[in-house]
Design an enzyme around this catalytic site. Structure first.
Site: not given
Length: 233
Positions: A103-107
């Site tokens: 999962l993306d850092k921002d997600s």
């Protein structure tokens, strides 16, 4: 413990069949102590050698652990990332586990972690058709036409994305179900139709739902959830 043929070890550890292990070796996906192995007759020491298949550590005779985490923003989906907060910081258990996919850092949202190498490989590999469902918030109104384009598939990173299922929730929110997971795929897709993602949360992986699990919290999978996942092996 005596030395063992590599493909036999992969089978005895419950990672895959012996024949499948041979395929992985031929494809250059198996490493022993960091070295890629291509010879089928290679023998390993199960107690002392570090054996990986496509980056997944294979360990025998361990208690399988299956965990669902609600990943907050700013945490990296990694076992080790210098100078960054990692998802393993949120889980304090004695067993060594690994994130399944990314999962993306921002997600935010649902992330599975396990020490079951077979399950890790199956859920991480794009060829196994496991659904992943996300809630997406965009910066401005997204048109029905744009959603249809996302649904049909778009050229991203050199190839067209697979067809998706989409349900509009409001002018700026929708849910999308994918059967693949390329790097920052949803953000790239939305960018292709002129939008910008400002919120992205994964709410389901296969039969596992995020539910009411609070951000930053984790839980062990329930028996029926484990059974549903393991049936895919």
């Amino acid at each position: 413990m005596p030395l063992m043929r590599l493909q036999k070890y992969l089978s005895s550890a419950g990672f895959c069949s012996r024949r499948k292990g041979e395929e992985y070796i031929k494809e250059g996906l198996v490493k022993v102590n960091g070295i890629t192995i291509l010879e089928l007759g290679t023998k390993v020491d199960p107690q002392n050698d570090r054996i990986e298949v496509n980056g997944t550590l294979v360990q025998a005779n361990q208690k399988p652990v299956y965990i669902a985490l609600n990943k907050p923003k700013e945490y990296v989906t990694s076992c080790d990332h210098h100078g960054e907060k990692i998802v393993l910081d949120l889980i304090n258990i004695p067993e060594r586990i690994y994130p399944v996919g990314r999962l993306d850092k921002d997600s935010t949202g649902l992330l599975l972690l396990t020490n079951d190498g077979r399950l890790h490989h199956r859920l991480s590999h794009p060829s196994f058709d496991h659904e992943k469902e996300y809630e997406v918030i965009v910066a401005s109104h997204i048109t029905d036409g744009a959603l249809r384009s996302l649904e049909k598939g778009l050229p991203v990173m050199g190839t067209k994305t697979r067809p998706a299922k989409i349900k509009r929730l409001s002018s700026k929110r929708f849910r999308i179900i994918l059967k693949e997971g390329r790097n920052r795929q949803i953000r790239r897709m939305v960018g292709k139709v002129g939008g910008r993602v400002i919120g992205l949360k994964r709410i389901r992986i296969s039969n596992i739902k995020l539910g009411r699990l609070s951000e930053g919290s984790w839980r062990y999978l329930r028996e029926r959830e484990k059974d549903g996942l393991l049936k895919t092996l």
